[in-house]
Design an enzyme around this catalytic site. Structure first.
Site, PDB file in Angstrom:
ATOM      1  N   ASN A   9       1.046  -1.149   0.125  1.00 39.65           N
ATOM      2  CA  ASN A   9      -0.086  -0.090   0.014  1.00 39.65           C
ATOM      3  C   ASN A   9       0.879   1.326  -0.084  1.00 39.65           C
ATOM      4  O   ASN A   9       1.579   1.518   1.024  1.00 39.65           O
ATOM      5  CB  ASN A   9      -0.916   0.068   1.259  1.00 39.65           C
ATOM      6  CG  ASN A   9      -1.742   0.974   1.350  1.00 39.65           C
ATOM      7  OD1 ASN A   9      -1.698   2.154   0.998  1.00 39.65           O
ATOM      8  ND2 ASN A   9      -2.922   0.872   1.992  1.00 39.65           N
ATOM      9  N   GLY A  11       0.395   4.515   0.131  1.00 41.62           N
ATOM     10  CA  GLY A  11       0.063   5.460   1.006  1.00 41.62           C
ATOM     11  C   GLY A  11       0.655   5.220   2.499  1.00 41.62           C
ATOM     12  O   GLY A  11       1.175   6.066   3.045  1.00 41.62           O
ATOM     13  N   ASP A  68      -0.930  -3.698  10.447  1.00 43.20           N
ATOM     14  CA  ASP A  68      -2.331  -3.890   9.984  1.00 43.20           C
ATOM     15  C   ASP A  68      -3.317  -2.767  10.679  1.00 43.20           C
ATOM     16  O   ASP A  68      -3.293  -2.611  11.677  1.00 43.20           O
ATOM     17  CB  ASP A  68      -2.750  -5.257  10.418  1.00 43.20           C
ATOM     18  CG  ASP A  68      -3.955  -5.973   9.613  1.00 43.20           C
ATOM     19  OD1 ASP A  68      -4.186  -5.392   8.463  1.00 43.20           O
ATOM     20  OD2 ASP A  68      -4.671  -6.754  10.390  1.00 43.20           O
ATOM     21  N   PHE A 150      -4.874   9.483   2.716  1.00 44.26           N
ATOM     22  CA  PHE A 150      -5.276   8.269   1.795  1.00 44.26           C
ATOM     23  C   PHE A 150      -6.447   7.425   2.246  1.00 44.26           C
ATOM     24  O   PHE A 150      -6.972   8.002   3.582  1.00 44.26           O
ATOM     25  CB  PHE A 150      -4.217   7.247   1.423  1.00 44.26           C
ATOM     26  CG  PHE A 150      -3.769   6.553   2.643  1.00 44.26           C
ATOM     27  CD1 PHE A 150      -4.310   5.140   2.755  1.00 44.26           C
ATOM     28  CD2 PHE A 150      -2.890   6.863   3.714  1.00 44.26           C
ATOM     29  CE1 PHE A 150      -4.057   4.219   3.736  1.00 44.26           C
ATOM     30  CE2 PHE A 150      -2.486   6.027   4.793  1.00 44.26           C
ATOM     31  CZ  PHE A 150      -3.144   4.800   4.681  1.00 44.26           C
ATOM     32  N   TYR A 152      -9.638   6.515   3.868  1.00 43.13           N
ATOM     33  CA  TYR A 152     -10.742   7.064   4.677  1.00 43.13           C
ATOM     34  C   TYR A 152     -10.335   8.551   5.260  1.00 43.13           C
ATOM     35  O   TYR A 152     -11.423   9.076   5.899  1.00 43.13           O
ATOM     36  CB  TYR A 152     -11.357   6.059   5.719  1.00 43.13           C
ATOM     37  CG  TYR A 152     -11.662   4.885   5.240  1.00 43.13           C
ATOM     38  CD1 TYR A 152     -13.163   4.506   4.506  1.00 43.13           C
ATOM     39  CD2 TYR A 152     -10.957   3.707   5.172  1.00 43.13           C
ATOM     40  CE1 TYR A 152     -13.319   3.544   4.073  1.00 43.13           C
ATOM     41  CE2 TYR A 152     -11.402   2.499   4.885  1.00 43.13           C
ATOM     42  CZ  TYR A 152     -12.497   2.269   4.181  1.00 43.13           C
ATOM     43  OH  TYR A 152     -13.090   1.372   3.559  1.00 43.13           O
ATOM     44  N   ASP A 153      -9.189   8.999   5.080  1.00 47.14           N
ATOM     45  CA  ASP A 153      -9.132  10.315   5.547  1.00 47.14           C
ATOM     46  C   ASP A 153     -10.008  11.440   5.126  1.00 47.14           C
ATOM     47  O   ASP A 153     -10.293  12.213   6.177  1.00 47.14           O
ATOM     48  CB  ASP A 153      -7.556  10.632   5.171  1.00 47.14           C
ATOM     49  CG  ASP A 153      -6.452   9.824   5.828  1.00 47.14           C
ATOM     50  OD1 ASP A 153      -6.944   9.339   6.950  1.00 47.14           O
ATOM     51  OD2 ASP A 153      -5.291   9.732   5.547  1.00 47.14           O
ATOM     52  N   LYS A 173      -0.448  15.038  10.531  1.00 48.09           N
ATOM     53  CA  LYS A 173      -1.177  13.721  10.567  1.00 48.09           C
ATOM     54  C   LYS A 173      -0.167  12.795  11.415  1.00 48.09           C
ATOM     55  O   LYS A 173      -0.663  12.052  12.253  1.00 48.09           O
ATOM     56  CB  LYS A 173      -1.400  12.996   9.061  1.00 48.09           C
ATOM     57  CG  LYS A 173      -2.020  11.633   9.436  1.00 48.09           C
ATOM     58  CD  LYS A 173      -2.755  11.170   8.098  1.00 48.09           C
ATOM     59  CE  LYS A 173      -2.972   9.790   8.236  1.00 48.09           C
ATOM     60  NZ  LYS A 173      -3.462   8.891   7.129  1.00 48.09           N
ATOM     61  N   ARG A 179      -0.985   5.176  13.100  1.00 51.01           N
ATOM     62  CA  ARG A 179       0.209   4.496  12.812  1.00 51.01           C
ATOM     63  C   ARG A 179       1.538   5.256  13.553  1.00 51.01           C
ATOM     64  O   ARG A 179       2.342   4.431  13.864  1.00 51.01           O
ATOM     65  CB  ARG A 179       0.357   4.954  11.258  1.00 51.01           C
ATOM     66  CG  ARG A 179       1.474   4.147  10.644  1.00 51.01           C
ATOM     67  CD  ARG A 179       1.078   3.998   9.123  1.00 51.01           C
ATOM     68  NE  ARG A 179      -0.036   3.095   8.792  1.00 51.01           N
ATOM     69  CZ  ARG A 179      -1.212   3.673   8.430  1.00 51.01           C
ATOM     70  NH1 ARG A 179      -1.435   4.995   8.245  1.00 51.01           N
ATOM     71  NH2 ARG A 179      -2.268   2.794   8.345  1.00 51.01           N
TER      72      ARG A 179
HETATM   73  P1  IMP Z   1      -4.341  -2.935   5.690  1.00 48.70           P
HETATM   74  O1  IMP Z   1      -3.721  -2.834   6.710  1.00 48.70           O
HETATM   75  O2  IMP Z   1      -3.449  -3.468   4.548  1.00 48.70           O
HETATM   76  O3  IMP Z   1      -5.439  -4.294   5.623  1.00 48.70           O
HETATM   77  O4  IMP Z   1      -5.129  -1.821   5.148  1.00 48.70           O
HETATM   78  C1  IMP Z   1      -5.629  -1.194   5.916  1.00 48.70           C
HETATM   79  C2  IMP Z   1      -6.957  -0.142   5.443  1.00 48.70           C
HETATM   80  O5  IMP Z   1      -7.597   0.502   6.377  1.00 48.70           O
HETATM   81  C3  IMP Z   1      -6.393   0.820   4.401  1.00 48.70           C
HETATM   82  O6  IMP Z   1      -6.514   0.232   3.109  1.00 48.70           O
HETATM   83  C4  IMP Z   1      -7.453   1.823   4.359  1.00 48.70           C
HETATM   84  O7  IMP Z   1      -8.567   1.433   4.002  1.00 48.70           O
HETATM   85  C5  IMP Z   1      -7.710   1.812   5.989  1.00 48.70           C
HETATM   86  N1  IMP Z   1      -6.647   2.807   6.572  1.00 48.70           N
HETATM   87  C6  IMP Z   1      -5.720   2.358   7.704  1.00 48.70           C
HETATM   88  N2  IMP Z   1      -5.121   3.528   8.084  1.00 48.70           N
HETATM   89  C7  IMP Z   1      -5.457   4.441   7.291  1.00 48.70           C
HETATM   90  C8  IMP Z   1      -5.211   5.831   7.229  1.00 48.70           C
HETATM   91  O8  IMP Z   1      -4.308   6.449   8.079  1.00 48.70           O
HETATM   92  N3  IMP Z   1      -5.818   6.530   6.437  1.00 48.70           N
HETATM   93  C9  IMP Z   1      -6.823   6.076   5.687  1.00 48.70           C
HETATM   94  N4  IMP Z   1      -7.198   4.825   5.553  1.00 48.70           N
HETATM   95  C10 IMP Z   1      -6.440   3.937   6.438  1.00 48.70           C
END
Ligand code: IMP
Length: 227
Positions: A9, A11, A68, A150, A152-153, A173, A179
């Site tokens: 990912n 972002g 995660d 990125f 849902y921000d 942020k 995070r």
């Molecule tokens: P995963 O950890 O790869 O399963 O993905 C986490 C998902 O949670 C991301 O793809 C976003 O949809 C959402 N997410 C996690 N952290 C953020 C953030 O800091 N901003 C926006 N969306 C987030």
């Protein structure tokens, strides 16, 4: 210090690099030509982060970091959580955000509580693992705002700053996010773990050199005997 990042990912990778700073060189899976499926089949973020970090570290033979994370919304029984990336299926985030706004349509501010959660795992090839968690609370906005961040921000409104996360600068942020909080805790392990990892590599190299020296001495002895 070099660490492999067990994520695809962009972002997330960008934010992790910004938070860890220049002292940490994050290697991506493609930098190491590793084509690996990062399965997220656990029910809890801790399980998923741990599994991803351990499998990438074993394969890359280097320390690996996995995160995660997800968004949890009270009005949706604190979902989608670990399924945030898959929420609504294979649609872009503009549509995912729109879906959430429609599901919460008409709800007053006190019923729009939400939080981002993040679990970060740091694993070493010998199976050692450290894990840390971070969380930040907010409110689902009435409409998307902002262009930063990125996912849902744009709908994650943060009352203390009267802005959505997408309206914050990266520095803002990265000071308050879920995070940043998790990574701040893991940084302590990172420094200690890196020292013993480096020392361990030294021992391994010395052991290897020792074996070569022994071998050359053995062949010298054999030549001596043959004379
Ligand atoms: P995963 O950890 O790869 O399963 O993905 C986490 C998902 O949670 C991301 O793809 C976003 O949809 C959402 N997410 C996690 N952290 C953020 C953030 O800091 N901003 C926006 N969306 C987030």
């Amino acid at each position: 210090m070099e660490i492999v990042i067990a994520s695809k990912n962009p972002g997330k990778i960008r934010e992790i690099q910004e938070i860890l700073g220049k002292g940490v060189n994050l290697l991506s899976l493609s930098d190491l030509s590793l084509d690996i499926e990062l399965a997220e089949d656990g029910e809890r973020p801790r399980e998923n982060a741990g599994k991803k970090a351990l499998s990438v570290s074993a394969l890359a033979k280097r320390p690996a970091l996995a995160d995660d994370s997800g968004i949890e919304i009270e009005a949706l029984d604190w979902t989608p959580g670990v399924l945030s990336a898959r929420f609504g299926g294979d649609i872009d985030y503009k549509k995912k955000n729109q879906m959430i706004l429609e599901l919460l349509s008409g709800l007053p501010v006190e019923k729009r509580k939400t939080r981002y959660i993040c679990v970060v795992s740091l694993a070493y090839p010998n199976g050692r693992i450290e894990t840390a968690e971070g969380m930040v609370e907010g409110v689902i906005a009435e409409e998307p705002k902002g262009k930063g961040g990125f996912g849902y921000d744009p709908i994650f409104y943060y009352p203390p700053m009267d802005k959505t996360f997408a309206e914050l600068s990266p520095e803002e942020k990265n000071r308050i996010s879920h995070r940043a909080k998790a990574l701040c805790k893991i940084k302590r392990f990172l420094i200690r773990g890196q020292e013993s990892w480096e020392k361990g590599k030294g021992t391994e190299a010395q052991r290897h050199r020792g074996t070569e020296e022994d071998r050359s001495q053995e062949s010298k002895d054999r030549r001596q005997k043959a004379k």
